[in-house]
Design a protein around this motif. Structure first.
Motif, short mmCIF file in Angstrom:
data_model
loop_
_atom_site.label_atom_id
_atom_site.label_comp_id
_atom_site.label_asym_id
_atom_site.label_seq_id
_atom_site.Cartn_x
_atom_site.Cartn_y
_atom_site.Cartn_z
N PRO A 28 -27.52 64.43 11.48
CA PRO A 28 -28.41 65.81 12.97
C PRO A 28 -27.04 65.42 14.26
O PRO A 28 -26.33 66.04 14.71
N GLY A 29 -25.70 63.94 14.10
CA GLY A 29 -24.58 64.45 15.04
C GLY A 29 -24.67 62.79 15.60
O GLY A 29 -23.57 62.68 16.59
N VAL A 30 -25.04 62.41 15.23
CA VAL A 30 -25.20 61.27 16.37
C VAL A 30 -24.69 59.76 15.51
O VAL A 30 -23.98 59.94 14.40
N VAL A 31 -23.23 59.46 16.35
CA VAL A 31 -21.91 58.13 15.96
C VAL A 31 -22.82 56.95 15.67
O VAL A 31 -23.35 56.10 16.60
N PRO A 32 -22.40 56.41 14.56
CA PRO A 32 -23.21 55.71 13.92
C PRO A 32 -22.76 53.74 14.90
O PRO A 32 -21.22 54.05 14.97
N VAL A 33 -23.27 53.02 15.21
CA VAL A 33 -22.54 51.76 15.80
C VAL A 33 -23.58 50.61 14.77
O VAL A 33 -24.70 50.79 14.49
N VAL A 34 -22.06 49.67 14.36
CA VAL A 34 -23.30 48.38 13.61
C VAL A 34 -22.50 47.33 14.04
O VAL A 34 -21.66 47.10 15.20
N SER A 35 -23.41 46.19 13.76
CA SER A 35 -23.08 44.58 14.40
C SER A 35 -23.03 44.99 16.14
O SER A 35 -21.86 44.02 16.86
N ALA A 36 -24.00 45.49 16.09
CA ALA A 36 -24.17 45.23 18.51
C ALA A 36 -25.70 44.61 18.24
O ALA A 36 -25.77 44.21 17.69
N THR A 37 -25.97 44.91 19.63
CA THR A 37 -27.08 44.64 19.87
C THR A 37 -27.98 44.25 18.80
O THR A 37 -29.07 43.36 18.15
N MET A 38 -28.03 45.29 18.98
CA MET A 38 -30.16 45.91 18.14
C MET A 38 -29.53 45.91 17.20
O MET A 38 -30.87 45.67 15.34
N GLY A 39 -28.57 45.60 15.92
CA GLY A 39 -28.44 45.49 14.99
C GLY A 39 -27.86 44.11 14.74
O GLY A 39 -27.22 43.85 13.78
N GLU A 40 -28.61 43.11 15.34
CA GLU A 40 -28.87 42.01 15.09
C GLU A 40 -27.36 41.19 15.07
O GLU A 40 -27.18 40.06 14.14
N ALA A 41 -26.44 42.25 15.28
CA ALA A 41 -24.80 41.24 15.69
C ALA A 41 -24.97 39.64 15.54
O ALA A 41 -24.30 39.03 14.90
N ALA A 42 -25.68 38.77 16.38
CA ALA A 42 -25.08 37.43 16.72
C ALA A 42 -26.46 36.49 15.45
O ALA A 42 -26.12 35.16 15.15
#
Length: 300
Positions: A28-42
């Motif tokens: 739909p046009g959303v830009v993806p972000v990986v390895s952030a806070t909600m992506g459990e990066a820690a």
């Protein structure tokens, strides 16, 4: 090197190695972000971070989304490791990197603001792709960049193209946009203040909400870009209210809550990475029956 990040809505993807969820969110046009806070990066190891970027880039390309950029979180506890992650993220297919302040020695760094500024400037000078600062005091040991700090860093490091403000300080949006040129973009760290943020210069928002309602998130974004009449404002306010109420409920469940909702809607794993625990039965029941979340997903 370009400084410009796309305008719009961004979704921090959970750490799934599953192509379908990634493209369902991005189409739909959303830009993806990986390895952030909600992506459990820690809780990701080095190889997992790189594999997630590679899997996402491959999935986007296979679905004709070659022009969709990836923002990759490269937060680490040292300048050296952050730079190393930025280089490897770029090689794996990320067009931008998201950098949070290192928190292990947060008390020492807070006592010396120059050290915090130096960290971002040093990372930006070595990163092969543009850097987005990630200002989130809650997960950075209380380190909270002031608007003056951000302006100083941006002026000293031309490879820094923007900032994600998860501190929720709407005043920073106004101050930073008034002091820096338009090539430096500000992203609201939550979608619940997208409309007011856009009205004073924000370029968009990063939020977990588009993971479960990408079409709705883009509808809200488009509404904030067309505010020429009282009717336009009324529509944007109505959509913002729905987003704000739903995101507040979503955030109550944290990472486990987001994973549960994705499991409930799309069938993906609901198990967060240890030491985080799956939701209790009471929380599952609460999220499953929450009116605001139901209303949101009914519109998507």
């Amino acid at each position: 090197m370009t400084r410009s990040i796309p305008l719009g809505v961004y979704a921090p993807l959970p750490a799934f190695f599953n192509d379908q969820d990634e493209t369902d969110v991005a189409k739909p046009g959303v830009v993806p972000v990986v390895s952030a806070t909600m992506g459990e990066a820690a809780h990701l190891d080095f190889q997992e971070r790189i594999q997630l970027i590679q899997a996402l880039r491959s999935a986007l390309n296979e679905n004709g989304l070659h022009g969709t950029p990836i923002i990759a979180g490269v937060g680490a506890t040292s300048t050296r490791e952050t730079i190393s992650l930025a280089k490897d993220a770029a090689a794996a297919g990320a067009e931008f990197v998201l950098v949070i302040a290192p928190s292990y020695y947060a008390s020492t760094l807070k006592a010396n603001p120059t050290a915090i500024k130096r960290f971002f400037i040093d990372v930006a000078s070595k990163s092969p792709v543009p850097v987005v600062i990630y200002n989130f005091p809650m997960v950075a040991g209380g380190i909270d960049l002031s608007s003056d700090d951000v302006v100083d860093i941006a002026r000293a490091a031309p490879n820094i193209c923007g900032i994600m403000l998860s501190c929720g300080n709407i005043g920073k949006v106004s101050r930073i946009t008034s002091l820096l040129d338009g090539s430096f973009k500000i992203l609201a760290g939550f979608i619940d203040f997208l409309l007011p943020a856009v009205s004073i210069g924000s370029a968009g928002a990063i939020s977990p909400l588009p993971n479960i309602a990408p079409e709705f998130a883009m509808e809200l974004w488009r509404a904030t870009q067309s505010l020429d009449s009282a009717t336009d404002w009324s529509k944007a306010r109505r959509l913002q209210e729905i987003a704000s109420l739903a995101e507040a409920e979503l955030l109550k469940g944290g990472v486990a809550g987001l994973k549960y909702l994705l499991h409930h809607r799309f069938g993906y794993s609901a198990t967060p990475r240890l030491p985080l625990q799956p939701l209790s039965e009471d929380t599952v029941a609460y999220l499953s029956n929450n009116t605001f979340l139901k209303n949101l997903m009914a519109m998507s």
